[in-house]
Design a protein around this motif. Structure first.
Motif, mmCIF file in Angstrom:
data_model
loop_
_atom_site.group_PDB
_atom_site.id
_atom_site.type_symbol
_atom_site.label_atom_id
_atom_site.label_comp_id
_atom_site.label_asym_id
_atom_site.label_seq_id
_atom_site.Cartn_x
_atom_site.Cartn_y
_atom_site.Cartn_z
ATOM 1 N N HIS A 125 33.658 -14.482 -35.360
ATOM 2 C CA HIS A 125 33.352 -15.012 -34.030
ATOM 3 C C HIS A 125 34.592 -15.683 -33.466
ATOM 4 O O HIS A 125 35.194 -16.541 -34.103
ATOM 5 C CB HIS A 125 32.214 -16.027 -34.135
ATOM 6 N N ASP B 18 32.147 -9.205 -37.256
ATOM 7 C CA ASP B 18 31.784 -10.164 -38.290
ATOM 8 C C ASP B 18 32.527 -11.488 -38.128
ATOM 9 O O ASP B 18 32.239 -12.453 -38.814
ATOM 10 C CB ASP B 18 32.058 -9.590 -39.685
ATOM 11 N N ASP C 162 21.145 -17.697 -37.494
ATOM 12 C CA ASP C 162 20.933 -16.252 -37.663
ATOM 13 C C ASP C 162 22.083 -15.658 -38.475
ATOM 14 O O ASP C 162 22.005 -15.601 -39.685
ATOM 15 C CB ASP C 162 20.748 -15.536 -36.310
ATOM 16 N N THR C 163 23.168 -15.240 -37.809
ATOM 17 C CA THR C 163 24.311 -14.708 -38.550
ATOM 18 C C THR C 163 25.286 -15.832 -38.865
ATOM 19 O O THR C 163 25.438 -16.770 -38.084
ATOM 20 C CB THR C 163 25.019 -13.605 -37.739
ATOM 21 N N LYS D 253 28.537 -16.050 -38.849
ATOM 22 C CA LYS D 253 29.862 -16.133 -38.226
ATOM 23 C C LYS D 253 29.987 -17.322 -37.279
ATOM 24 O O LYS D 253 31.073 -17.892 -37.138
ATOM 25 C CB LYS D 253 30.191 -14.828 -37.496
ATOM 26 N N ASP E 7 19.777 -9.518 -47.102
ATOM 27 C CA ASP E 7 20.846 -9.040 -46.223
ATOM 28 C C ASP E 7 21.643 -10.208 -45.653
ATOM 29 O O ASP E 7 22.864 -10.121 -45.492
ATOM 30 C CB ASP E 7 20.265 -8.201 -45.086
ATOM 31 N N LEU E 8 20.947 -11.309 -45.322
ATOM 32 C CA LEU E 8 21.644 -12.493 -44.832
ATOM 33 C C LEU E 8 22.572 -13.044 -45.910
ATOM 34 O O LEU E 8 23.734 -13.395 -45.635
ATOM 35 C CB LEU E 8 20.634 -13.563 -44.415
ATOM 36 N N THR F 218 15.454 -12.659 -47.447
ATOM 37 C CA THR F 218 16.615 -12.270 -46.625
ATOM 38 C C THR F 218 17.854 -12.003 -47.490
ATOM 39 O O THR F 218 18.870 -12.700 -47.391
ATOM 40 C CB THR F 218 16.921 -13.370 -45.595
ATOM 41 N N GLN G 158 25.846 -11.319 -46.152
ATOM 42 C CA GLN G 158 26.841 -11.655 -45.131
ATOM 43 C C GLN G 158 27.553 -12.979 -45.392
ATOM 44 O O GLN G 158 28.609 -13.240 -44.815
ATOM 45 C CB GLN G 158 26.170 -11.732 -43.758
#
Length: 442
Positions: free
Chosen positions: A372, A370, A201-202, A204, A141-142, A139, A145
């Motif tokens: 929260h 991006d 998951d993300t 934020k 890409d994770l 991951t 972020q």
């Protein structure tokens, strides 16, 4: 009759074994996503940092029907905790992982070098574990972020906790996709284990919770400020990013399990129920006056019990509450927000929900995705609507406390340790003086 190649009498078309491996090198701590994501742990690696590497299965709709039946999938998908390890599906996964990892030269090094949150993917399901195609999704890409501590821009008016590299933690047990029990390497043996809260998951949502907990004035019935901020050097770009934080572990667990357990054993006392109800209300008042102003995830599994039997409110990601506790307005906005992206809608239905979304939700959605800022339905509400939704959650929560049950209603998609024997708004055990109060909240 079935051809011999597909006959259950043919040893080649049967599962070899579903009994536990005598000397296993993997274990399963739980699962989520309706039985398609399993918390698998390679026990052959010690110490093992909590890298949050889970195993994912393909959609069961594409499995052979007989395989689903043989592996008890229809029952197993209801369970989220370690009880799922007793079902055939878990033993099949473990045997497949045993065979796969044994075939990899220096598997320990491969696993330890994975990016945070990587995935072990089963490409198919087969009777013979040797025929299951397994690959690792790294991951990157994770990690892209993830933010460094400097870029997080946390509240600087108070001292920040010390940072710990993730390699200084060793996994004890993963009990949720975003939380695991860990020990800090080098700490005294009598030091209690702690909880490593991380992203599911993300990032934020994790960063929002971290900022909230650091900014919120401490309260006896709210989880204490993080003891450490956990970082990890990313493979992508080499930055040192924040991947979680450390909070206190409360071994009694949540009211969701404690209420029916104590009722079953005759130890659920009215004095305790009244105390817990008052403590929850005081915690919510504190959040309203000294914190973000509202709390949108009030449910039994977000209320823990301390060793002294006091409630501790947790989970400040502010994603939203389960439908069983949510107010009608909250549920309506959640459904509109979800259905607008439903791929199975026909053109007329898609337009109908798009119009509702444009009317009720779009004007309130933050422009920056991006960051929260809170649960989308609650951002769409007025202050009085938020107050009403919070009161509704409280009413359903109080009903559970005084009835001594694990949920306001029986869920068909989740198995509780103790299933509720009644559903809201029926009363059996709540004192008469409190029933009108609970109903007035809802």
């Amino acid at each position: 009759p079935l051809p011999w190649d597909h006959s259950p009498l043919n040893p080649k078309s049967r599962i070899d074994s579903l009994t536990p491996v005598r000397t296993p090198t993997w274990r399963i701590d739980g699962c989520t996503s309706l039985g398609t994501q399993f918390f698998t742990v390679p026990t052959s690696i010690s110490p093992l940092p909590p890298l949050r590497v889970a195993t994912f299965l393909p959609d069961p709709a594409h499995w052979p029907a007989r395989l689903r039946l043989d592996l008890n999938l229809e029952k197993a998908f209801l369970f989220r905790d370690s009880r799922v390890a007793h079902f055939g599906i878990s033993q099949h996964i473990l045997r497949a992982l045993e065979f796969w990892s044994a075939s990899i030269l220096d598997f320990e090094n491969l696993y330890s070098e994975l990016p945070f949150g990587s995935r072990i993917m089963f490409g198919n399901m087969a009777m013979d574990v040797r025929r299951i195609r397994i690959r690792v999704i790294r991951t990157h890409d994770l990690e892209r972020q993830l933010l460094s501590l400097t870029n997080l821009k946390l509240n600087q008016s108070i001292p920040l906790p010390e940072t710990l590299d993730i390699s200084q933690l060793t996994l004890v047990r993963q009990f949720q996709d975003s939380a695991s029990l860990v020990r800090i390497l080098g700490s005294d043996e009598d030091e209690p284990a702690v909880v490593f809260k991380t992203l599911s998951d993300t990032p934020k949502y994790l960063y929002h919770e971290l900022d909230t907990l650091l900014s919120l004035a401490e309260h006896a019935n709210i989880i204490s400020r993080p003891g450490h901020i956990v970082t990890k050097r990313c493979k992508f770009g080499g930055k040192v990013a924040v991947v979680g934080f450390i909070i206190q572990y409360h071994r009694q667990g949540s009211l969701r399990d404690q209420l029916p357990l104590r009722r079953h054993h005759g130890t659920l006392a009215l004095d305790d129920q009244l105390k817990w109800a008052a403590q929850i209300v005081r915690a919510l008042q504190h959040i309203k006056s000294k914190g973000p102003g509202w709390y949108c995830d009030l449910r039994l599994d977000n209320i823990l019990l301390s060793d002294k039997d006091n409630v501790v409110l947790i989970d400040f990601e502010q994603r939203g509450v389960l439908p069983a506790f949510a107010s009608p307005l909250d549920n309506y906005l959640q459904y509109v927000n979800a259905l607008v992206n439903e791929p199975l809608l026909n053109p007329a239905e898609r337009k109908e929900y798009a119009d509702l979304y444009d009317m009720h939700i779009r004007p309130f959605v933050p422009k920056r995705r991006d960051r929260h800022q809170g649960c989308v339905p609650w951002l769409c509400m007025t202050k009085s609507e938020r107050d009403g939704s919070e009161l509704y959650m409280l009413g359903r929560l109080l009903w559970c406390i005084f009835e001594g049950v694990s949920a306001p209603q029986r869920d068909i998609w989740m198995e509780y340790l103790y299933e509720p024997d009644i559903e809201f708004p029926e009363f059996r055990r709540t004192p008469e003086e409190l029933r009108e109060l609970i109903l007035s909240c809802t």
